[in-house]
Each structure stands twice: as C-alpha cells, then as structure tokens.
Write a protein that holds these residues in place. Structure first.
Motif, PDB file in Angstrom:
ATOM      1  N   PRO A   2      -3.713 -35.329  12.528  1.00 12.30           N
ATOM      2  CA  PRO A   2      -4.424 -36.598  12.384  1.00 12.30           C
ATOM      3  C   PRO A   2      -5.919 -36.350  12.186  1.00 12.30           C
ATOM      4  O   PRO A   2      -6.445 -35.307  12.584  1.00 12.30           O
ATOM      5  N   ASP A  61       3.646 -33.480  10.529  1.00 14.73           N
ATOM      6  CA  ASP A  61       2.749 -34.613  10.274  1.00 14.73           C
ATOM      7  C   ASP A  61       3.483 -35.937  10.487  1.00 14.73           C
ATOM      8  O   ASP A  61       3.459 -36.830   9.625  1.00 14.73           O
ATOM      9  N   GLY A  64       0.128 -40.016  14.353  1.00 12.65           N
ATOM     10  CA  GLY A  64      -1.150 -39.678  14.962  1.00 12.65           C
ATOM     11  C   GLY A  64      -1.046 -39.488  16.457  1.00 12.65           C
ATOM     12  O   GLY A  64      -0.610 -40.391  17.178  1.00 12.65           O
ATOM     13  N   TRP A  66      -3.636 -37.857  19.553  1.00 12.87           N
ATOM     14  CA  TRP A  66      -4.978 -37.344  19.787  1.00 12.87           C
ATOM     15  C   TRP A  66      -5.248 -37.038  21.253  1.00 12.87           C
ATOM     16  O   TRP A  66      -4.763 -37.743  22.148  1.00 12.87           O
ATOM     17  N   GLU A  79      -1.909 -42.313  20.818  1.00 10.40           N
ATOM     18  CA  GLU A  79      -0.932 -42.170  19.733  1.00 10.40           C
ATOM     19  C   GLU A  79      -0.846 -43.483  18.965  1.00 10.40           C
ATOM     20  O   GLU A  79      -1.112 -44.547  19.511  1.00 10.40           O
ATOM     21  N   TYR A 115      -7.621 -48.051  13.307  1.00 13.93           N
ATOM     22  CA  TYR A 115      -6.982 -46.994  12.528  1.00 13.93           C
ATOM     23  C   TYR A 115      -5.687 -47.517  11.891  1.00 13.93           C
ATOM     24  O   TYR A 115      -5.407 -47.262  10.714  1.00 13.93           O
TER      25      TYR A 115
END
Length: 181
Positions: A2, A61, A64, A66, A79, A115
């Motif tokens: 991400p 991938d 996301g 983090w 997330e 986001y």
C-alpha cells in the motif's frame, strides 16, 4: 504494497519485519483485543497473522494494511479491505490505549475513508463494530458513518454495520497531506 499516507499527526506505512513485537503487543493488549476480529487470540496466532501480512497480503497486493506511527513510534494498525460480510470495503483500525482520547482515532478513520473514496474510488465505506464498543461507534458517527443494520453473531453478540457514503465534500476534501509510494 500500500502507499504511504500522511495526516496531520500520523504516518501510515507498510509494516516492516521489525514491527512484529509492536504488532503483537497491540493485538495482545486486553483493552484492544476484545474488539479485533473474533476477539482475543493467542500470541502465536497474532504472530502468524503478522507473518501473513507479508506472505499473503503484501505479496499478492490483496488490500491496504498499514502500521500507524506517530513521531516514529508504532501506535496502531489500519486496513481497508473488501469483505463479503458488508458486501463492500470495510475499514479496520486499532490504536494503542496510550493514545486513546487524543483525537488520533478520528484522524485515522478519516484518512482511511479518504483513501477509500479518493484512491480506491469507492462510493461507500463500511465498518463493523461490536455493539458494546461505544467509543468506536461514537467515533465513526463523528466522521459520517450511519448505522445500517445489525449482525447477530454465533455467540449471541451483536455487531453493528455502519456505512459512510461519498458526498461531494468527501470527494474533494481529504485529511491526507500527501501520498508517496
């Protein structure tokens, strides 16, 4: 991987292997663990979860995930991912109790929603929260989430499903100060 996200006080960046102890400490904290996933897990399960962030989520991938940092220190987890439970994208977040009550939860939730609307182009973002987690329900209400339905869990508990819908304001404004990969 991400992208790295910045807010006024937070840095959301991909985890590194050095974050394992902080991740496990957060997920093992008895004030945090009841609200994460299906509730408290063993330390071994949390270490395996941390490993899957690298071997599955980042490697493929998938979505996301983090590490949430303030002043260079790991203080949380975030997330945004597609889930069947809400038939859309759900935000997930946790912060260390040491920073509760400081407004960082609101800042973090706003960043995840921005986001979702901005980068991912979503029209809705969802959250699922245990009905007893009043602090998280209030926080999400402040950032524009509305209760849409309840899910009765196998153990008899109640999970609230909340949704934030994209509006012209949320489509153009963002708490993110900038993004870099």
């Amino acid at each position: 991987m991400p992208p790295t996200l910045h807010t006024a006080r937070l840095l959301l960046d991909p985890y590194t292997p050095d974050d394992e102890e902080g991740f496990v400490a957060l997920f093992q904290d008895v004030r945090v663990s009841p609200w994460m996933g299906d509730g408290p897990s063993s330390e071994a399960d949390d270490r395996a979860l941390f490993g899957r962030i690298f071997s599955k989520v980042y490697a493929r991938d998938l979505f996301g995930v983090w590490a949430v940092r303030r002043d260079g220190r790991l203080i949380g987890h975030a997330e945004i991912k597609r889930t069947d439970e809400v038939d859309g994208h759900e935000i997930v977040y946790a912060l260390s109790p040491a920073v509760w009550g400081s407004g960082l939860g609101t800042e973090l939730a706003e960043a995840l929603v921005a986001y979702g609307f901005g980068t991912l182009g979503l029209s809705e973002v969802h959250a699922t929260v245990a009905a007893e987690n009043e602090a998280s329900l209030r926080l999400l209400g402040r950032v524009g989430f509305a209760h849409v339905r309840d899910i009765e869990e196998d153990d008899g508990g109640l999970t609230r499903v909340l949704t934030a819908s994209r509006t012209p304001r949320s489509a153009t404004s963002s708490p993110l100060r900038g993004r870099r990969s």
